[in-house]
Design an enzyme around this catalytic site. Sequence first.
Site, PDB file in Angstrom:
ATOM      1  N   ASP A 225      29.043  38.916  38.303  1.00 13.84           N
ATOM      2  CA  ASP A 225      29.686  38.452  37.070  1.00 13.84           C
ATOM      3  C   ASP A 225      28.890  37.277  36.543  1.00 13.84           C
ATOM      4  O   ASP A 225      28.642  36.319  37.276  1.00 13.84           O
ATOM      5  CB  ASP A 225      31.135  38.036  37.328  1.00 13.84           C
ATOM      6  CG  ASP A 225      31.983  38.065  36.061  1.00 13.84           C
ATOM      7  OD1 ASP A 225      31.623  37.343  35.099  1.00 13.84           O
ATOM      8  OD2 ASP A 225      32.988  38.788  36.041  1.00 13.84           O
TER       9      ASP A 225
ATOM     10  N   ASP B 120      22.497  39.842  34.643  1.00 12.74           N
ATOM     11  CA  ASP B 120      22.970  40.521  33.441  1.00 12.74           C
ATOM     12  C   ASP B 120      22.733  42.015  33.622  1.00 12.74           C
ATOM     13  O   ASP B 120      21.583  42.471  33.642  1.00 12.74           O
ATOM     14  CB  ASP B 120      22.207  39.992  32.223  1.00 12.74           C
ATOM     15  CG  ASP B 120      22.630  40.637  30.920  1.00 12.74           C
ATOM     16  OD1 ASP B 120      23.452  41.579  30.940  1.00 12.74           O
ATOM     17  OD2 ASP B 120      22.120  40.211  29.862  1.00 12.74           O
TER      18      ASP B 120
ATOM     19  N   ASN C 271      31.784  48.120  36.090  1.00 10.44           N
ATOM     20  CA  ASN C 271      33.049  47.693  35.493  1.00 10.44           C
ATOM     21  C   ASN C 271      32.859  46.675  34.367  1.00 10.44           C
ATOM     22  O   ASN C 271      33.753  46.487  33.554  1.00 10.44           O
ATOM     23  CB  ASN C 271      33.935  47.097  36.594  1.00 10.44           C
ATOM     24  CG  ASN C 271      35.164  46.399  36.059  1.00 10.44           C
ATOM     25  OD1 ASN C 271      36.134  47.026  35.652  1.00 10.44           O
ATOM     26  ND2 ASN C 271      35.122  45.063  36.053  1.00 10.44           N
TER      27      ASN C 271
ATOM     28  N   TYR D 174      33.687  50.079  20.915  1.00  9.49           N
ATOM     29  CA  TYR D 174      34.166  50.201  22.292  1.00  9.49           C
ATOM     30  C   TYR D 174      34.439  51.665  22.638  1.00  9.49           C
ATOM     31  O   TYR D 174      34.059  52.152  23.707  1.00  9.49           O
ATOM     32  CB  TYR D 174      35.438  49.364  22.439  1.00  9.49           C
ATOM     33  CG  TYR D 174      36.077  49.376  23.799  1.00  9.49           C
ATOM     34  CD1 TYR D 174      35.537  48.654  24.852  1.00  9.49           C
ATOM     35  CD2 TYR D 174      37.251  50.087  24.021  1.00  9.49           C
ATOM     36  CE1 TYR D 174      36.150  48.648  26.111  1.00  9.49           C
ATOM     37  CE2 TYR D 174      37.870  50.091  25.256  1.00  9.49           C
ATOM     38  CZ  TYR D 174      37.313  49.371  26.302  1.00  9.49           C
ATOM     39  OH  TYR D 174      37.917  49.372  27.536  1.00  9.49           O
TER      40      TYR D 174
ATOM     41  N   LYS E  80      32.478  53.803  25.502  1.00  8.52           N
ATOM     42  CA  LYS E  80      33.220  54.377  26.619  1.00  8.52           C
ATOM     43  C   LYS E  80      33.120  55.901  26.639  1.00  8.52           C
ATOM     44  O   LYS E  80      33.122  56.525  27.708  1.00  8.52           O
ATOM     45  CB  LYS E  80      34.682  53.944  26.557  1.00  8.52           C
ATOM     46  CG  LYS E  80      34.896  52.461  26.873  1.00  8.52           C
ATOM     47  CD  LYS E  80      34.369  52.097  28.252  1.00  8.52           C
ATOM     48  CE  LYS E  80      34.816  50.710  28.683  1.00  8.52           C
ATOM     49  NZ  LYS E  80      34.282  50.344  30.014  1.00  8.52           N
TER      50      LYS E  80
ATOM     51  N   THR F 209      44.566  43.044  31.526  1.00 12.95           N
ATOM     52  CA  THR F 209      43.408  42.181  31.743  1.00 12.95           C
ATOM     53  C   THR F 209      43.259  41.279  30.523  1.00 12.95           C
ATOM     54  O   THR F 209      44.074  41.332  29.596  1.00 12.95           O
ATOM     55  CB  THR F 209      42.121  43.016  31.912  1.00 12.95           C
ATOM     56  OG1 THR F 209      41.807  43.661  30.656  1.00 12.95           O
ATOM     57  CG2 THR F 209      42.290  44.089  32.981  1.00 12.95           C
TER      58      THR F 209
END
Length: 301
Positions: free
Chosen positions: A37, A72, A99, A170, A174, A204
């Site tokens: 992360d 990254d 993820n 998005y 996806k 989230t």
Amino acid sequence: MSLCRDRVVIVTGAGRGIGRAHALAFAAEGALVVVNDIGVALDGSVTGDGPADQVVAEIEQRGGRAVASKHDVADFDGARDLIGTAIGEFGRLDVLVNNAGFVRDRMLVNLGEEEWDAVIRVHLKGHFATMRHAAAYWRAEAKAGRTPQARVINTTSGAGLLGSVGQSSYSAAKAGIATLTVVAAVELGRYGVTVNAIAPSARTRMTEEVFASDMAKPDSGFDAMAPENVSPLVVWLGSEESAAVTGRVFEVEGGKVSLARGWEHGPAADKGARWEPAELGPVVGELLAKAPEPEPVYGAS
């Protein structure tokens, strides 16, 4: 608990939310975890905090082993170095969980080029880049006679499967991940690699407003929107037990697991020759009459 004992696992975007839950769940099953992360805000801007280090500390406090990575994933060389971190720290790589991601939601008419590029970069390129370098490692292992029991678990979304109003970039990213998953499953199967994807529904940073009404736990004490609900399937898919499952997309929400079906051939009409434009109105009408109505786009009125 030892479903994944000593399996080496990379989880990207593992500093918070679903990714954090995955990292902790793998560690609880005995895995050695690379917690990746870079520390970004909801829109992808770098914050400089260290969520990966915090998750590593949690794992170690519980008796597990983990290392932090701030590479990254959407940088091609950074993705290569992430794979190298797992191999360098733990001697190999068994599982890659993609993820990492963020959102910059806009209606299409208001969406800027930079916003589009940023979302496509982190989601779609971020999946490709890590898979590309992991696949090269696993291919080399297979050619050396050490065929792995390797797993890739990608993260798509209901938005990628059905579309979502206000999330064109998005949704497109996806959807690309879902298709990338099925292609990679075929290409990498010869090297001992399975590739599957999940489409999770959980609370989230990206979805807390959507699921605001679900914030309170019901009387049963089961929080259906907790990100931890998603991780058991991901851990199982990362285990050696899942060897027969590949090229699949699973939807996960609360205690529900379902198998998603992608595009498939539907009703057809074949003239055996080139159609004239004026002929096609009735033909299309007949095809539509034979086909089920498509699932609605999320957010459509």
